[in-house]
Design an enzyme around this catalytic site. Structure first.
Site, PDB file in Angstrom:
ATOM      1  N   ARG A  62       0.829  -1.218   0.000  1.00  0.00           N
ATOM      2  CA  ARG A  62       0.000   0.000   0.000  1.00  0.00           C
ATOM      3  C   ARG A  62       0.862   1.265   0.000  1.00  0.00           C
ATOM      4  O   ARG A  62       0.493   2.269  -0.617  1.00  0.00           O
ATOM      5  CB  ARG A  62      -0.927  -0.030   1.208  1.00  0.00           C
ATOM      6  CG  ARG A  62      -1.953   1.086   1.200  1.00  0.00           C
ATOM      7  CD  ARG A  62      -3.029   0.823   2.229  1.00  0.00           C
ATOM      8  NE  ARG A  62      -4.041   1.852   2.193  1.00  0.00           N
ATOM      9  CZ  ARG A  62      -4.390   2.591   3.252  1.00  0.00           C
ATOM     10  NH1 ARG A  62      -3.794   2.390   4.419  1.00  0.00           N
ATOM     11  NH2 ARG A  62      -5.318   3.508   3.136  1.00  0.00           N
ATOM     12  N   HIS A  66       0.347   4.559  -2.415  1.00  0.00           N
ATOM     13  CA  HIS A  66       0.107   5.917  -1.903  1.00  0.00           C
ATOM     14  C   HIS A  66       1.258   6.849  -2.248  1.00  0.00           C
ATOM     15  O   HIS A  66       1.072   8.066  -2.305  1.00  0.00           O
ATOM     16  CB  HIS A  66      -0.141   5.888  -0.395  1.00  0.00           C
ATOM     17  CG  HIS A  66      -1.526   5.437  -0.054  1.00  0.00           C
ATOM     18  ND1 HIS A  66      -2.276   5.984   0.958  1.00  0.00           N
ATOM     19  CD2 HIS A  66      -2.323   4.498  -0.625  1.00  0.00           C
ATOM     20  CE1 HIS A  66      -3.465   5.383   1.010  1.00  0.00           C
ATOM     21  NE2 HIS A  66      -3.507   4.473   0.063  1.00  0.00           N
ATOM     22  N   ASN A  94      -3.957   8.747   4.678  1.00  0.00           N
ATOM     23  CA  ASN A  94      -2.737   8.152   5.252  1.00  0.00           C
ATOM     24  C   ASN A  94      -2.722   8.123   6.779  1.00  0.00           C
ATOM     25  O   ASN A  94      -2.144   7.228   7.385  1.00  0.00           O
ATOM     26  CB  ASN A  94      -1.505   8.948   4.784  1.00  0.00           C
ATOM     27  CG  ASN A  94      -1.325   8.893   3.271  1.00  0.00           C
ATOM     28  OD1 ASN A  94      -1.851   7.992   2.627  1.00  0.00           O
ATOM     29  ND2 ASN A  94      -0.591   9.838   2.721  1.00  0.00           N
ATOM     30  N   HIS A 193      -6.416  -5.751  -2.746  1.00  0.00           N
ATOM     31  CA  HIS A 193      -7.256  -5.929  -1.555  1.00  0.00           C
ATOM     32  C   HIS A 193      -7.562  -7.408  -1.282  1.00  0.00           C
ATOM     33  O   HIS A 193      -8.436  -7.718  -0.489  1.00  0.00           O
ATOM     34  CB  HIS A 193      -8.548  -5.112  -1.676  1.00  0.00           C
ATOM     35  CG  HIS A 193      -8.304  -3.636  -1.530  1.00  0.00           C
ATOM     36  ND1 HIS A 193      -9.296  -2.698  -1.656  1.00  0.00           N
ATOM     37  CD2 HIS A 193      -7.173  -2.935  -1.251  1.00  0.00           C
ATOM     38  CE1 HIS A 193      -8.787  -1.486  -1.480  1.00  0.00           C
ATOM     39  NE2 HIS A 193      -7.497  -1.604  -1.243  1.00  0.00           N
TER      40      HIS A 193
HETATM   41  C1  HEM Z   1      -9.085   1.687  -6.035  1.00  0.00           C
HETATM   42  C2  HEM Z   1      -9.037   2.559  -5.062  1.00  0.00           C
HETATM   43  C3  HEM Z   1      -8.619   2.203  -3.659  1.00  0.00           C
HETATM   44  C4  HEM Z   1      -9.231   2.595  -2.518  1.00  0.00           C
HETATM   45  C5  HEM Z   1     -10.477   3.451  -2.425  1.00  0.00           C
HETATM   46  C6  HEM Z   1      -8.516   2.006  -1.416  1.00  0.00           C
HETATM   47  C7  HEM Z   1      -8.836   2.186  -0.090  1.00  0.00           C
HETATM   48  C8  HEM Z   1      -8.269   1.481   0.953  1.00  0.00           C
HETATM   49  C9  HEM Z   1      -8.688   1.593   2.331  1.00  0.00           C
HETATM   50  C10 HEM Z   1      -9.774   2.511   2.847  1.00  0.00           C
HETATM   51  C11 HEM Z   1      -7.950   0.713   3.040  1.00  0.00           C
HETATM   52  C12 HEM Z   1      -8.038   0.483   4.560  1.00  0.00           C
HETATM   53  C13 HEM Z   1      -7.304   1.600   5.284  1.00  0.00           C
HETATM   54  C14 HEM Z   1      -7.533   1.632   6.760  1.00  0.00           C
HETATM   55  O1  HEM Z   1      -8.328   0.896   7.298  1.00  0.00           O
HETATM   56  O2  HEM Z   1      -6.864   2.437   7.420  1.00  0.00           O
HETATM   57  C15 HEM Z   1      -7.049   0.062   2.130  1.00  0.00           C
HETATM   58  C16 HEM Z   1      -6.143  -0.896   2.478  1.00  0.00           C
HETATM   59  C17 HEM Z   1      -5.249  -1.464   1.592  1.00  0.00           C
HETATM   60  N1  HEM Z   1      -5.062  -1.091   0.270  1.00  0.00           N
HETATM   61 FE1  HEM Z   1      -6.272   0.047  -0.818  1.00  0.00          FE
HETATM   62  N2  HEM Z   1      -7.475   1.285  -1.910  1.00  0.00           N
HETATM   63  C18 HEM Z   1      -7.488   1.371  -3.282  1.00  0.00           C
HETATM   64  C19 HEM Z   1      -6.564   0.824  -4.146  1.00  0.00           C
HETATM   65  C20 HEM Z   1      -5.448   0.121  -3.766  1.00  0.00           C
HETATM   66  C21 HEM Z   1      -4.360  -0.225  -4.614  1.00  0.00           C
HETATM   67  C22 HEM Z   1      -4.244   0.171  -6.085  1.00  0.00           C
HETATM   68  C23 HEM Z   1      -3.464  -0.931  -3.851  1.00  0.00           C
HETATM   69  C24 HEM Z   1      -2.138  -1.501  -4.239  1.00  0.00           C
HETATM   70  C25 HEM Z   1      -1.737  -1.733  -5.467  1.00  0.00           C
HETATM   71  C26 HEM Z   1      -4.032  -1.040  -2.534  1.00  0.00           C
HETATM   72  C27 HEM Z   1      -3.498  -1.746  -1.497  1.00  0.00           C
HETATM   73  C28 HEM Z   1      -4.050  -1.854  -0.229  1.00  0.00           C
HETATM   74  C29 HEM Z   1      -3.597  -2.795   0.773  1.00  0.00           C
HETATM   75  C30 HEM Z   1      -2.562  -3.884   0.555  1.00  0.00           C
HETATM   76  C31 HEM Z   1      -4.334  -2.529   1.924  1.00  0.00           C
HETATM   77  C32 HEM Z   1      -4.189  -3.211   3.299  1.00  0.00           C
HETATM   78  C33 HEM Z   1      -3.080  -2.496   4.055  1.00  0.00           C
HETATM   79  C34 HEM Z   1      -2.807  -3.020   5.446  1.00  0.00           C
HETATM   80  O3  HEM Z   1      -3.389  -4.006   5.876  1.00  0.00           O
HETATM   81  O4  HEM Z   1      -1.970  -2.383   6.112  1.00  0.00           O
HETATM   82  N3  HEM Z   1      -5.212  -0.354  -2.501  1.00  0.00           N
HETATM   83  N4  HEM Z   1      -7.255   0.560   0.858  1.00  0.00           N
END
Ligand code: HEM
Length: 321
Positions: A62, A66, A94, A193
Site C-alpha cells: 500500500r 500511496h 494516510n 485488496h
Molecule cells: C481503487 C481505489 C482504492 C481505494 C479506495 C482504497 C482504499 C483502501 C482503504 C480505505 C484501506 C483500509 C485503510 C484503513 O483501514 O486504514 C485500504 C487498504 C489497503 N489497500 Fe487500498 N485502496 C485502493 C486501491 C489500492 C491499490 C491500487 C493498492 C495496491 C496496489 C491497494 C493496497 C491496499 C492494501 C494492501 C491494503 C491493506 C493495508 C494493510 O493491511 O496495512 N489499494 N485501501
C-alpha cells in the site's frame, strides 16, 4: 463544455508523454554495478517482516501505491513532518492508516551500510511491494529501477488524488486515468485488496447504508462494527484469506462481499463485470494483469537524471529544512 474536454484531453496527452519519456530512463539493471546486493537486501527484510507480522506485506504494498499517486513514485509519502514542514503522512487517506515505515527504515539502514548514497527510497518501495506480493503467494515481476527521491511532499495532493473508500466508479476511473492507468489497471490493482485489513471507519457507511451488499455479510460486519463501536476494529479486506495473495477478492465481489464501497463499485457496472469475472475464474490472468499494472504504476512520473536526490534517510530530505 467542449472546450473544457478539449483542454483536458491535451493535458492527459502531455501527462502521458511525460510518463512515456521517463519510462525509458528506468531499468531493471540500475543497481547492477553500483549496488548488486540491493535487491537481496530489500527482499531479506521483507521476508523477515512478514515472518514477524504477515500484515506488513500488505502495508508495504500500500505504501508504494500511496507514494505513486501523489506527484509520482518519489518516496514523498515517507517524509516526516517537522517544525517547518508538513508532509503527506497526516493527509486523510494516510493518517493512522499507512504502516510499515519502520520496515523501510531497516531496509534503508542496511542499504546505506552496503552502498552509501546509492539506492533511493522510492526504489526501495517499488522493490518491497513486489517482494511482499510474491512472498504472500502472488506473482512476481521485473521491477524497474532508477527513481530518485523528492525533497518535498504534497499533503493537498494526497487528499485529492488518493481515492477514498466511498468513491464511486466514475471517481475511481478518473483518479486512475489522471495518472495514466486504464480501467483494466484499476480492476487489476484493486485486487491488492486480496491481502491486508481495513478499519471499521472505512466501511461503516457501506454496512449501514449500501444496498449492494450480501445481507449475511452485512450482518456479520455490523456485529464486528457496531454503529457506536470503535472505528479501529480491523476486518480482512478479503474476508476469507487476507494473508494470501489469491483471486478470492474477485470471487467475493461476485457474491457482493466486497468490504469497501469502492471494491463493490467494480462489480455492478456492465463495463467492469467481464474483467471481475475473468479474474475470478482465472487466477493466472489476474496475476499477469496485476504484475503489468504494478509496473505501470511504478512508472508514474519518477524523478530521474539530476532531479531530486538519493535520500540518506527516508524520513527526511538531505537538504536542511
Ligand atoms: C481503487 C481505489 C482504492 C481505494 C479506495 C482504497 C482504499 C483502501 C482503504 C480505505 C484501506 C483500509 C485503510 C484503513 O483501514 O486504514 C485500504 C487498504 C489497503 N489497500 Fe487500498 N485502496 C485502493 C486501491 C489500492 C491499490 C491500487 C493498492 C495496491 C496496489 C491497494 C493496497 C491496499 C492494501 C494492501 C491494503 C491493506 C493495508 C494493510 O493491511 O496495512 N489499494 N485501501
Amino acid at each position: 463544455m467542449a472546450a473544457l474536454l478539449f483542454k483536458l484531453s491535451i493535458l492527459c496527452t502531455i501527462v502521458l508523454k511525460i510518463i512515456l519519456s521517463v519510462e525509458a530512463q528506468l531499468s531493471p539493471d540500475h543497481y547492477s554495478y553500483s549496488c548488486p546486493q540491493a535487491l537481496q537486501i530489500v527482499e531479506d527484510v521483507v521476508v523477515e517482516a512478514i515472518q514477524n507480522e504477515t500484515r506488513l506485506g500488505a502495508s508495504l504494498l500500500r505504501l508504494h501505491f500511496h507514494d505513486c499517486f501523489v506527484n509520482g513514485c518519489d518516496a514523498s509519502v515517507l517524509l516526516d513532518d517537522n517544525a517547518t514542514f508538513t508532509g503527506e503522512k497526516t493527509a486523510f487517506p494516510n493518517n493512522h492508516s499507512l504502516r510499515g515505515f519502520h520496515v523501510v527504515d531497516v531496509m534503508k539502514a542496511e542499504l546505506e551500510k552496503a552502498c552509501p548514497n546509492v539506492v533511493s527510497c522510492a526504489d526501495i518501495l517499488a522493490i518491497a511491494a513486489r517482494d511482499a506480493v510474491y512472498h504472500l503467494g502472488g506473482p512476481t515481476w521485473e521491477v524497474q529501477l532508477g527513481r530518485r527521491d523528492s525533497t518535498t511532499a504534497n499533503k493537498t495532493a494526497a487528499n485529492l488524488f488518493i481515492p477514498a473508500p466511498s468513491s464511486n466508479i466514475t471517481i475511481l476511473t478518473s483518479n486512475f486515468a489522471a495518472v495514466g492507468l486504464s480501467f483494466h489497471d484499476l480492476v487489476a490493482l484493486s485486487g491488492a485488496h486480496t491481502i491486508g485489513f481495513a478499519r471499521c471507519t472505512t466501511f461503516k457507511q457501506r454496512i449501514y447504508g449500501d444496498v449492494d451488499i450480501n445481507p449475511s455479510f452485512a450482518n456479520f460486519l455490523r456485529n464486528k462494527c457496531p454503529r457506536n463501536g470503535s472505528d479501529n476494529v480491523l476486518q480482512g479486506l478479503d474476508v476469507k484469506t487476507p494473508s494470501h495473495f489469491d483471486n478470492l477478492y474477485y470471487k467475493n465481489l461476485l457474491v457482493k462481499k466486497g468490504l469497501l464501497h469502492s471494491d463493490q463499485e467494480l462489480y455492478h457496472t456492465d463495463e467492469a463485470d467481464p474483467i471481475v469475472r475473468k479474474f475470478s475464474r482465472d487466477v493466472s490472468k489476474f496475476y499477469n494483469s496485476f504484475a503489468k499494472a504494478m509496473i505501470k504504476m511504478g512508472e508514474i512520473s519518477p524523478l530521474v537524471g539530476n532531479n531530486g536526490e538519493i535520500r540518506r534517510h527516508c524520513r527526511r530530505s538531505n537538504k536542511k529544512p
